[in-house]
Scaffold this motif. Structure first.
Motif: not given
Length: 200
Positions: A88-93, A157, A159, A163-164
């Motif tokens: 994921c480019e937003h969290h690098l997860l 995912h 992410c 998390r979240g």
């Protein structure tokens, strides 16, 4: 550590050794990069991330160039349950799952083993699932100009899981349809039925 920090602050980013950046990252999250268990972690991180994002160094045309064949066949070709792993480019997860790829030839087919390789070219980059789905579809369209292409990606995912919202059993499903898969309901339904078959 002070010397490394000064280097990171004063040097252009492109001139900073990658392992120094990872060593700084370990320091900033509250770890001691000099303790025994972490001494080689920056080296391992560099190798790991290079592997996980190796798609940037791969070219679609190179992957497919010797595997495009003229064939008198105009029925649906499906390669389903292709495992993929991406970041994921937003969290690098990581996010990971299965790709279902179909196309209807227009005089030319792609060697079957190249479909998973094509998925890997785009998944082994920093991604969002929506763009990844579209890129696979567009690459097949550009390579062989088929009557139509259909892609479905099903993924989990980290992410969302770690998390979240921390939802452990949710899947994200994206699709891209072009050509006859977009314009002909019967063709699209046939694809969806075949993908669902055998528990997929």
């Amino acid at each position: 550590m002070a010397g490394t920090k000064a280097t990171l602050e004063n040097a252009p980013l492109s001139e900073i050794p990658t392992q120094d950046i990872y060593r700084e990252l370990l320091f900033r999250i509250g770890e001691d990069p000099n303790r025994d268990g972490l001494l080689r972690t920056p080296e391992r991180m560099e190798k790991s991330l290079a592997f996980l994002t190796r798609g940037y160094a791969q070219d679609v045309n190179t992957v497919l160039h010797d595997a495009l064949f003229d064939v008198d066949y105009d029925e649906m070709v499906i390669v389903k349950d292709v495992e993929f792993f991406s970041m994921c480019e937003h969290h690098l997860l990581p996010f990971f799952g299965k790709a279902h790829v179909a196309y209807i030839p227009n005089g030319k087919v792609i060697g079957l083993s190249k479909i998973p390789r094509l998925v890997d070219v785009f998944s082994r980059r920093l991604q969002v699932q929506e763009r990844l789905t579209r890129q696979i579809c567009d690459a097949i369209t550009e390579a062989i100009n088929p009557q139509g292409v259909a892609i479905i990606l099903e993924a989990q995912h980290l992410c969302m899981m770690m998390r979240g919202v921390e939802k452990q059993h949710s899947f994200t499903v994206t699709s891209a349809m072009c050509g006859v898969f977009k314009t002909q309901l019967q063709t699209r339904n046939e694809f969806l039925s075949l993908v669902r078959r055998n528990g997929s």
